[in-house]
Design an enzyme around this catalytic site. Structure first.
Site, PDB file in Angstrom:
ATOM      1  N   THR A 196       0.873  -1.170   0.000  1.00 23.20           N
ATOM      2  CA  THR A 196       0.000   0.000   0.000  1.00 23.20           C
ATOM      3  C   THR A 196       0.909   1.218   0.000  1.00 23.20           C
ATOM      4  O   THR A 196       2.077   1.112   0.346  1.00 23.20           O
ATOM      5  CB  THR A 196      -0.868  -0.024   1.296  1.00 23.20           C
ATOM      6  OG1 THR A 196      -1.647  -1.203   1.314  1.00 23.20           O
ATOM      7  CG2 THR A 196      -1.772   1.166   1.415  1.00 23.20           C
ATOM      8  N   GLY A 226     -10.450  -3.236   1.385  1.00 19.04           N
ATOM      9  CA  GLY A 226      -9.625  -3.240   2.598  1.00 19.04           C
ATOM     10  C   GLY A 226      -9.674  -1.910   3.325  1.00 19.04           C
ATOM     11  O   GLY A 226     -10.515  -1.047   3.035  1.00 19.04           O
TER      12      GLY A 226
HETATM   13  N1  GLY Z   1      -3.750  -2.413   3.750  1.00 20.91           N
HETATM   14  C1  GLY Z   1      -4.115  -2.771   2.459  1.00 20.91           C
HETATM   15  C2  GLY Z   1      -5.179  -3.757   2.386  1.00 20.91           C
HETATM   16  O1  GLY Z   1      -5.306  -4.587   3.268  1.00 20.91           O
HETATM   17  O2  GLY Z   1      -5.922  -3.761   1.433  1.00 20.91           O
END
Ligand code: GLY
Length: 341
Positions: A196, A226
């Site tokens: 991310t 997410g």
């Molecule tokens: N933190 C990114 C996701 O879990 O989609």
């Protein structure tokens, strides 16, 4: 290379024009005393480092914090070699890249978000459009794509050859009982990966923004959104306090509302690093037992990155990992504080 000291101090000095403090003192002054004494700073995940110096320099020249952040995050979104964000991101279980993103703009108290957006390379720009030009905060799926197209964005195939190959490999090894021939054991199946690009920014006036962009959990069930798409989880800004964002297993973060919680801890006076650590501790109390290994440690990674209104920053992770920061000392990587060493 460090951010030009002259431009940095010049901007800080300009921010207190008419005040008695010298620039040197400005840097050390507690932010609660004067709104305008912040040190410009951006903090976030390691992959965002490349755009941070330009973001700080453009904020010093007057660029809005969110605009500076979008330009920096776009570099990662458009990079085909970053398989965690935007173009080239790893796809869902059906081989389709679905992107989540969100942003908050502190001064205007506005936010934007997308979930499961397909075919648009730069979701950071789309969440800013939602924020600026609608009364809504979140658009999802095909309708988020149609919204982007209405502003002139092109729908493109976001799979690169490398991300397609990674998906085909995962599919082949998913089960010995299906009709895909397994890869040799030496080619280990990737269970999942997360990646991310969150970024938190504060300028000399103490104005703050945050944004985050991701292709999410690789091989996810189609439609899964997410933490990055959820304001208060993947990122959060309160212009009176600071901003926080996260990387890692989104489901664990969503249950703790980690972005919001980290900012609330800073509101109560915690340093950004301590606030990030406190949120990780809260996460450990909120997750199902099956996500905790026999050694009492989480079976996943999770990181929080935070900055306060004064430009003080910090980051914490379940286990060792680096983060990226840029302030008057220039862009660099530092180590997160860890909950489990
Ligand atoms: N933190 C990114 C996701 O879990 O989609």
């Amino acid at each position: 290379m460090s951010v030009s000291r002259r431009s940095f101090l010049g901007a800080a000095g300009a921010a207190v024009a008419g005040g008695a403090l010298l620039p040197k003192d400005v840097m050390a002054a507690p932010y609660i005393l004067r709104r305008s004494l912040a040190r410009p700073c951006t903090v976030g995940s390691e992959n965002g480092l490349r755009g941070m110096q330009r973001a700080v320099e453009s904020m010093i020249k007057g660029t809005d914090t969110l605009d500076a952040g979008v330009e920096a995050v776009k570099l990662v979104e458009l990079d085909p070699n970053d398989q965690s964000v935007g173009y080239g991101g790893l796809p869902n279980a059906e081989g389709v890249v679905q992107l989540d993103a969100s942003c908050m703009h502190g001064p205007s108290k506005r936010a934007g978000a997308v979930g499961a957006l397909e075919g648009i390379k730069t979701p950071s720009e789309i969440v800013r459009l939602i924020m600026k030009y609608t009364n809504h905060i979140m658009l999802v799926g095909k309708d988020a794509q149609r919204f982007a197209v209405s502003y002139g964005y092109q729908v493109e195939d976001l799979l690169t050859p490398a991300s397609r190959e990674a998906w085909l490999h995962w599919r082949a090894n998913l089960s010995p009982n299906d009709n895909y021939v397994d890869e040799p054991a030496s080619e280990r199946m990737v269970k999942y990966t997360t990646g991310t690009c969150p970024m938190m920014l504060v300028n000399t006036a103490g104005d703050i923004s945050s944004l985050v962009s991701t292709s999410g959990l690789s091989w996810k069930i189609p439609g899964r959104v997410g933490d990055s798409g959820i304001v208060g989880a993947g990122q959060y800004t309160d212009n009176d306090v600071g901003a926080a964002g996260s990387t890692g297993l989104g489901e664990a973060n969503i249950m703790a509302a980690g972005g919001f919680l980290t900012v609330e801890s800073m509101r109560r006076g915690m340093h950004p690093k301590d606030a990030a650590l406190a949120t990780l501790k809260r996460v450990m109390t909120m997750i199902p037992a099956r996500w905790i290994g026999a050694n009492g440690r989480p079976t996943f990674q999770l990181q929080y990155y935070a900055v306060n209104k004064a430009g003080e920053y910090g980051a914490a992770a379940m286990t060792a990992s680096p983060f990226a920061v840029c302030d008057e000392k220039g862009p660099r990587k530092e180590d997160c504080a860890v909950l489990f060493s």
